[in-house]
Design an enzyme around this catalytic site. Structure first.
Site, PDB file in Angstrom:
ATOM      1  N   LYS A  80      -7.902  -6.274  17.510  1.00 24.00           N
ATOM      2  CA  LYS A  80      -6.641  -5.560  17.335  1.00 24.00           C
ATOM      3  C   LYS A  80      -5.844  -5.718  18.620  1.00 24.00           C
ATOM      4  CE  LYS A  80      -4.845  -2.779  14.078  1.00 24.00           C
ATOM      5  NZ  LYS A  80      -4.991  -2.939  12.615  1.00 24.00           N
ATOM      6  N   GLY A 180       2.793  10.486   4.396  1.00 31.52           N
ATOM      7  CA  GLY A 180       3.279   9.240   4.969  1.00 31.52           C
ATOM      8  C   GLY A 180       3.661   8.264   3.870  1.00 31.52           C
ATOM      9  N   VAL A 181       4.954   8.062   3.673  1.00 27.43           N
ATOM     10  CA  VAL A 181       5.407   7.167   2.595  1.00 27.43           C
ATOM     11  C   VAL A 181       6.232   6.024   3.186  1.00 27.43           C
ATOM     12  CG1 VAL A 181       5.255   8.740   0.646  1.00 27.43           C
ATOM     13  CG2 VAL A 181       7.271   8.834   2.117  1.00 27.43           C
ATOM     14  N   GLY A 182       5.645   5.416   4.221  1.00 26.88           N
ATOM     15  CA  GLY A 182       6.273   4.262   4.851  1.00 26.88           C
ATOM     16  C   GLY A 182       5.882   2.981   4.154  1.00 26.88           C
ATOM     17  N   LYS A 183       5.476   1.988   4.955  1.00 23.50           N
ATOM     18  CA  LYS A 183       5.169   0.656   4.430  1.00 23.50           C
ATOM     19  C   LYS A 183       4.233   0.683   3.228  1.00 23.50           C
ATOM     20  CE  LYS A 183       5.221  -2.419   8.493  1.00 23.50           C
ATOM     21  NZ  LYS A 183       4.304  -3.291   9.266  1.00 23.50           N
ATOM     22  N   VAL A 184       3.108   1.369   3.374  1.00 29.65           N
ATOM     23  CA  VAL A 184       2.074   1.379   2.341  1.00 29.65           C
ATOM     24  C   VAL A 184       2.223   2.580   1.413  1.00 29.65           C
ATOM     25  CG1 VAL A 184      -0.410   1.481   1.908  1.00 29.65           C
ATOM     26  CG2 VAL A 184       0.464   0.114   3.813  1.00 29.65           C
ATOM     27  N   GLY A 185       2.505   3.739   1.994  1.00 29.74           N
ATOM     28  CA  GLY A 185       2.531   4.968   1.211  1.00 29.74           C
ATOM     29  C   GLY A 185       3.489   4.932   0.039  1.00 29.74           C
ATOM     30  N   HIS A 186       4.672   4.372   0.246  1.00 26.74           N
ATOM     31  CA  HIS A 186       5.643   4.387  -0.852  1.00 26.74           C
ATOM     32  C   HIS A 186       5.206   3.448  -1.988  1.00 26.74           C
ATOM     33  CE1 HIS A 186       7.446   0.554   0.572  1.00 26.74           C
ATOM     34  NE2 HIS A 186       8.053   0.514  -0.595  1.00 26.74           N
TER      35      HIS A 186
END
Length: 357
Positions: A80, A180-186
């Site tokens: 990472k 959390g509804v960003g990149k993945v959440g949404h």
């Protein structure tokens, strides 16, 4: 260097500090293990409060990638990277290309990809300085946005969790809380709505909430994660940053299942036991959120979406296997997942010692 040590206390093979004063680049690359192959893991661009915070994060995240890649069946190790700074103000072409030079200097021991604060377009820029980058745009021969299959993998893990708890993978009528509804959440919300689940969300970003509301008017919204956790939900899906599950959260959590996309959800060792004691099923984060790394790793073989999609669909069966082993050995699911990953790393590493002509 570590030699033949596989486990959460096994140490890291290599940690590299990267600095370029002219572009403002300050980054750390951590290679946890190359037992299965080159270390693959994303680059996080984040305004850490201190260098120590950045180091702690990259060490934990890179270790998680070793386990994630092993459990996903990939011939890839764990690594990472973190770039310190606010991507909204300091990210530039020159900085990303300087970072790419450092990645290239490792000679393929580390392969990078997207993470929090970095996007497909950034990988295309980094790729101008290094061959060792995935998550590139389709125009440049890459997989595109890996969030697509990350969300799908979490959905499959959630289905497997539902089957384990309620006897059926159906999520229709289940109330799922997504933090959390960003990149993945949404994208996960989209799968859940399509499956007939009742969805309630929260996010610190009003823009992210507005996007979900526009796409899915039936979704409920609560003020913050504390309100979400304490509400009457069947499934809790942490999809923001790590450390979502601490003692206080577990104490008030009403969900029967925790299954989300965030990395390193357990705030400290022992939280998994608290979840077990409360009969809350925890789907190991590094297992169910591995769809993204499965997707970008497919680029190394010439990207084929259908092939990657089939591999991510298999997370449903892998999750069930982890739950079955946990019951058989009388341990929390995260311990069972660790054991499966460690066995694979040890076995494949041993095979690599066999001489070939």
């Amino acid at each position: 260097m570590t030699d033949g040590v596989f486990g959460r206390d096994g140490g890291h093979e290599q940690v590299v500090y990267c600095q370029d004063p002219q572009t403002g680049l300050k980054a750390i690359i951590a290679v946890h293990s190359t037992a299965l192959g080159p270390a693959l893991g994303g680059t996080r661009f984040y305004p850490y409060a201190s260098e120590q915070d950045a180091l702690n994060d990259v060490l934990a995240l890179s270790m998680g990638m070793s386990y994630k890649n092993a459990l996903a069946g990939l011939d890839l190790g764990g690594g990472k990277a973190v770039i310190v700074g606010d991507p909204a103000t300091v990210k530039s072409e020159a900085l990303l290309r300087a970072y790419g030079r450092f990645v290239e200097s490792l000679g393929g021991r580390y392969i990078t990809a997207c993470d929090v604060g970095t996007y497909v377009s950034d990988m295309d820029v980094i790729a101008r300085e290094t061959r060792h980058v995935t998550g590139r745009s389709r125009d440049d021969g890459g997989a595109g946005d890996s969030s697509v299959l990350t969300a799908y993998g979490v959905f499959q893990g959630m289905r497997a969790s539902a089957e384990h708890v309620w006897g059926s993978p159906e999520l229709r009528g289940r109330r799922v809380g997504v933090s959390g509804v960003g990149k993945v959440g949404h994208l996960l919300v989209g799968h859940l709505v399509e499956a007939g689940a009742e969805v309630v969300v929260t996010d610190v970003s009003e823009a992210a909430i507005d996007r979900v509301r526009a796409a899915h008017p039936s979704v409920d919204v609560v003020s913050d994660t504390a309100a979400l956790v304490a509400s009457d939900i069947d499934v809790y899906a942490p999809c923001a940053l790590g450390g979502a599950l601490d003692d206080a959260t577990v104490e008030v959590l009403r969900a029967r299942i925790v299954c989300g996309a965030a990395n390193n959800q357990l705030a400290h060792p022992g939280v998994e036991k608290l979840l077990d004691e409360r009969r809350i099923l925890f789907a190991p984060d590094y297992l169910v959120n591995s769809g993204g790394v499965i997707m970008v790793s497919d680029e190394l073989h010439g990207f084929d979406f259908e092939r990657a999609h089939r591999k991510v669909s298999a997370l449903y069966e892998t999750t069930k296997k982890v739950f079955a082993l946990a019951e058989e050995e009388g341990v929390p699911p995260v311990t069972a997942a660790d054991r499966l990953a460690e066995r694979r790393m040890a076995e494949v590493s041993r095979l690599r010692s066999i001489l070939t002509r």
